[in-house]
Design an enzyme around this catalytic site. Structure first.
Site, short mmCIF file in Angstrom:
data_model
loop_
_atom_site.label_atom_id
_atom_site.label_comp_id
_atom_site.label_asym_id
_atom_site.label_seq_id
_atom_site.Cartn_x
_atom_site.Cartn_y
_atom_site.Cartn_z
N GLU A 151 0.83 -1.22 0.00
CA GLU A 151 0.00 0.00 0.00
C GLU A 151 0.85 1.26 0.00
O GLU A 151 0.48 2.27 -0.59
CB GLU A 151 -0.97 0.00 1.18
CG GLU A 151 -2.17 -0.91 1.00
CD GLU A 151 -1.87 -2.38 1.23
OE1 GLU A 151 -0.76 -2.69 1.72
OE2 GLU A 151 -2.73 -3.23 0.93
N HIS B 191 -11.48 -4.75 8.51
CA HIS B 191 -11.98 -4.59 7.14
C HIS B 191 -13.34 -3.89 7.13
O HIS B 191 -14.14 -4.12 6.23
CB HIS B 191 -12.17 -5.95 6.47
CG HIS B 191 -10.90 -6.68 6.13
ND1 HIS B 191 -10.09 -7.26 7.07
CD2 HIS B 191 -10.32 -6.94 4.93
CE1 HIS B 191 -9.07 -7.84 6.47
NE2 HIS B 191 -9.18 -7.67 5.17
C1 LIG Z 1 -2.54 -4.57 4.13
C2 LIG Z 1 -3.44 -5.47 3.35
N1 LIG Z 1 -3.51 -5.33 2.02
C3 LIG Z 1 -4.32 -6.10 1.29
C4 LIG Z 1 -5.10 -7.05 1.90
C5 LIG Z 1 -6.09 -7.88 1.10
N2 LIG Z 1 -5.57 -9.25 1.00
C6 LIG Z 1 -5.90 -10.19 1.89
S1 LIG Z 1 -5.09 -11.60 1.65
C7 LIG Z 1 -4.30 -10.99 0.30
C8 LIG Z 1 -3.34 -11.85 -0.46
C9 LIG Z 1 -2.28 -12.37 0.40
O1 LIG Z 1 -1.41 -13.16 -0.34
P1 LIG Z 1 -0.28 -13.99 0.40
O2 LIG Z 1 0.43 -13.12 1.37
O3 LIG Z 1 0.53 -14.65 -0.64
O4 LIG Z 1 -1.10 -15.06 1.26
P2 LIG Z 1 -2.11 -16.17 0.72
O5 LIG Z 1 -3.46 -15.55 0.69
O6 LIG Z 1 -1.65 -16.61 -0.61
O7 LIG Z 1 -2.06 -17.25 1.74
C10 LIG Z 1 -4.68 -9.67 0.06
C11 LIG Z 1 -4.20 -8.83 -1.04
C12 LIG Z 1 -5.04 -7.15 3.30
N3 LIG Z 1 -5.81 -8.00 3.98
N4 LIG Z 1 -4.19 -6.36 4.00
#
Ligand SMILES: Cc1ncc(C[n+]2csc(CCOP(=O)(O)OP(=O)(O)O)c2C)c(N)n1
Ligand SMILES: [Mg+2]
Lengths: 328, 323
Positions: free
Chosen positions: B60, B129
């Protein structure tokens, strides 16, 4: 590394527990039994299991939005977890947290987290606390591949390596951050490479091989306990479900999921156990039935529990202040 | 006239400007291939290509920061954060950079950028959220802040926000994305700082925005049965603020209730109340009331969340307390 049969069976039990809990949660969610964001861990069970099996009861973990597996592997109780998914007052967070925020301080579970990247620094801080108090505990920090693009990843690893803190960074590389594949979110394939910048050991293991995870993490934990600082361990794995329940997964190339399903960590371990006489098929079946019963018990418990009384909404904001009730 | 959802309205506003001006482009997490976490940018990736609708890493700070840099060199970026709650992660770039650069540099730079931030509760998304953080943004000199409540306003405000040469925070309520409403065939830009009287009335003024416009209109209907004639003002733009429309309404009704979904303490609703108290105190013949959420994080469980968030009944109660 010689792994005892007892440990192997324990790991098997944890993996099956996670799989069955998640499969049940998936169906309950589809039935509309509860709402919210539910991120499932199916396919990645070997990571949480191999990591938590390397830890002691008094060690800590930080988790993520995809936390069910971590929590079960660290000893979380299925009943209280399921009740929390339902938002019931018997749930781990009294219905205030839901799937994304399960925590159990008595088990060293410092919480699942809805903020991607928040865990890196919290785990580092827990390790600072351990070092400060002079115990030989450690903290394992779970995070996804896509979270390594947050500044917190770099801040946490830098601080932990500079201060030689007892933390083990566990990257669950499932190839995606929601719809964005690793190749589209970073210009590297092995996240363990990033350890070089912090002058700490960085290794990549097969995250669907519970033994590989267990061995790598056990070594890292031993180093951390001896005051030799952090390690970055990347576990390559894959999530079978969508990012959250309801995700149509349009971004997956055809056949990718099927390829990974062939590498399912559970049958892989079963095969090993049978071949090496760790358990007989019959014993395995029995264990599976036992876990089925545990999951059903959790569902019954959750369904029989009541929703929190609305008066509790204003509690737990502070330790000492309870906000005035429904006065607007 | 035609029917559009709120989400489609937001998209249409962006699309019009993207067709018009090649310097307008979008980036954020999952806004491309996936069409956005709430589907708002669906189809734009296909239409405009990866250069202008970019998926970013989860960073972000980089999303907001890159928008600042790109705006500084003459582009008009529209960064999206998936939830307003994640603005915390990019807050330095927003508060210390985007909001201050023009002033610190003695007016040497323009930073035309529109930051899209889905806000609010009501979807069982729990504490990290579901927040309503508009007061953080309106508090910072250098930022403009808008918050549409329907498709037509979503388009009109987006058109003006993109044309504006300042950083504009564009708040969206995530429970409204699928709500359809009538829209003019060709929507004109809505100037920032222009409120909209959603319902005229003579007994009490409700000042609100976003989702609470609907709660307030519902409350107005309920109050009508009790013989209370309610005026509902949809601010649409939180800064600049249409104080003229507010004062005019207060001078007519002499009673004010401000409704927002924020935690009450330190809320933007409090700022509006203070402005009315400062400028219009002698026009009021009853206390200025705020109807907001309770001062708690947003809980997961449905009944707790419903209890914490304000609703039409709370508005009715607050209004009745003035008579
Ligand atoms: C600061 C923040 N940015 C965006 C999100 C939205 N979000 C939730 S999970 C995710 C993807 C996470 O990917 P990864 O770290 O690879 O974990 P995975 O879901 O693949 O286990 C996103 C973009 C969030 N929850 N918090
Ligand atoms: Mg991932």
């Amino acid at each position: 590394m010689k792994i005892s049969n007892e440990t192997i069976i324990e790991m098997y039990e944890k993996m099956v527990k996670i799989r069955k809990f998640e499969n049940r949660a998936l169906n309950l969610f589809a039935e509309g039994q509860f709402g919210g964001f539910v991120h499932l861990y199916i396919g990645e069970e070997a990571v949480a299991t191999g990591v938590c099996e390397s830890l002691r009861e008094d060690d800590f973990i930080t988790s993520t939005h995809r936390g069910h597996g971590h929590i079960i592997a660290k000893g979380g109780d299925l009943k209280y977890m399921m009740a929390e998914l339902y938002g019931k007052d018997t749930g781990y967070c009294k219905g205030k947290g839901g799937s994304m925020h399960i925590a159990d301080a008595t088990k060293g579970i410092l919480g699942a987290n809805g903020i991607v990247g928040a865990g890196h620094n919290i785990a580092t801080g827990a390790a600072l606390g351990i070092q400060y108090k002079g115990t030989d505990q450690v903290c394992a920090c779970f995070f996804g591949d896509a979270s390594t693009n947050q500044s917190t990843f770099h801040e946490g690893l830098n601080l932990a390596s500079t201060w030689k803190l007892p933390v083990v960074f566990i990257c669950e590389n499932n190839g995606y951050g929601i719809s964005v594949s690793q190749a589209r979110h970073q210009n590297i394939t092995d996240i363990s490479q990033r350890a070089v910048s912090y002058n700490i050991p960085g290794i990549t293991v097969d995250g669907n091989d519970v033994f590989a995870v267990f061995e790598a993490v056990s070594e890292a934990v031993a180093r951390a306990r001896k005051g030799q600082g952090p390690t970055l361990i990347e576990c390559k794995t894959y999530r079978w479900r969508g990012h959250f329940e309801g995700d149509p997964t349009v971004y997956r190339p055809e056949g990718e999921l099927e390829q990974w399903k062939k590498k399912d960590p559970i049958p892989r371990l079963e095969k090993y156990m049978l071949e090496n006489q760790v358990m007989t098929q019959e014993e395995m079946d029995k264990l599976n039935e036992k876990i089925d019963a545990l999951v059903e018990e959790a569902v019954d418990f959750a369904q029989a529990s009541k929703f929190p009384d609305v008066s509790s909404a204003v509690e737990d904001v502070y330790t000492d202040i309870i906000e005035e009730g429904r006065s607007r | 006239m035609r029917e559009l959802t709120y989400g489609q309205g937001i998209k249409e506003g962006m699309r019009i400007k993207m067709l018009e001006n090649p310097d307008v482009f979008i980036f954020g997490e999952d806004v491309g291939l996936f069409g956005g976490c709430f589907g708002v940018t669906a189809g734009l990736f296909e239409e405009f290509g990866e250069k202008r609708v970019r998926d970013t890493p989860i960073s972000e700070g980089a999303i907001i920061g890159a928008a600042v840099g790109a705006a500084a060199v003459g582009l008009r970026p529209i960064p999206e954060l998936m939830f307003v709650d994640f603005a915390t992660v990019g807050m330095d770039q927003l508060v210390n950079q985007a909001a201050k650069m023009r002033y610190m540099f003695g007016g040497k730079l323009k930073l035309p950028m529109v930051v899209r931030l889905p806000s609010g509760g009501g979807v069982a998304a729990a504490a990290q959220h579901s927040q309503s953080l508009e007061a953080w943004f309106t508090h910072v000199p250098g930022l403009k802040v808008v918050y549409p409540s329907n498709a037509q306003d979503a388009i009109g405000l987006m058109l003006s926000a993109i044309d504006d040469d300042n950083p504009v925070i564009y708040l969206e309520n995530k429970t409204l994305y699928a709500v359809a409403s009538q829209v003019e065939d060709e929507v004109k830009p809505i100037p920032l700082g222009k409120a909209n009287i959603k319902r005229e009335g003579s007994d009490v003024t409700i000042i609100t925005y976003g989702k609470q416009v609907y709660d307030s209109l519902k409350a107005a209907e309920m109050l009508e049965k009790d013989g209370i004639d309610v005026e509902v003002v949809d601010l649409r733009s939180l800064y600049p603020l249409d104080t003229e429309a507010i004062f005019e309404s207060v001078k007519k009704t002499h009673k004010v209730v401000i409704v927002s979904e924020e935690a009450k303490r330190g809320s933007y609703a409090g700022e509006v109340a203070a402005i009315i108290a400062d400028e219009c105190f002698y026009e009021c013949d009853a206390p200025i009331k705020r109807v907001c959420a309770l001062n708690t994080p947003i809980p997961f469980s449905g009944n707790l969340e419903a209890y914490v968030l304000p609703n039409a009944d709370d508005v009715v109660q607050a209004v009745k307390s003035l008579f």
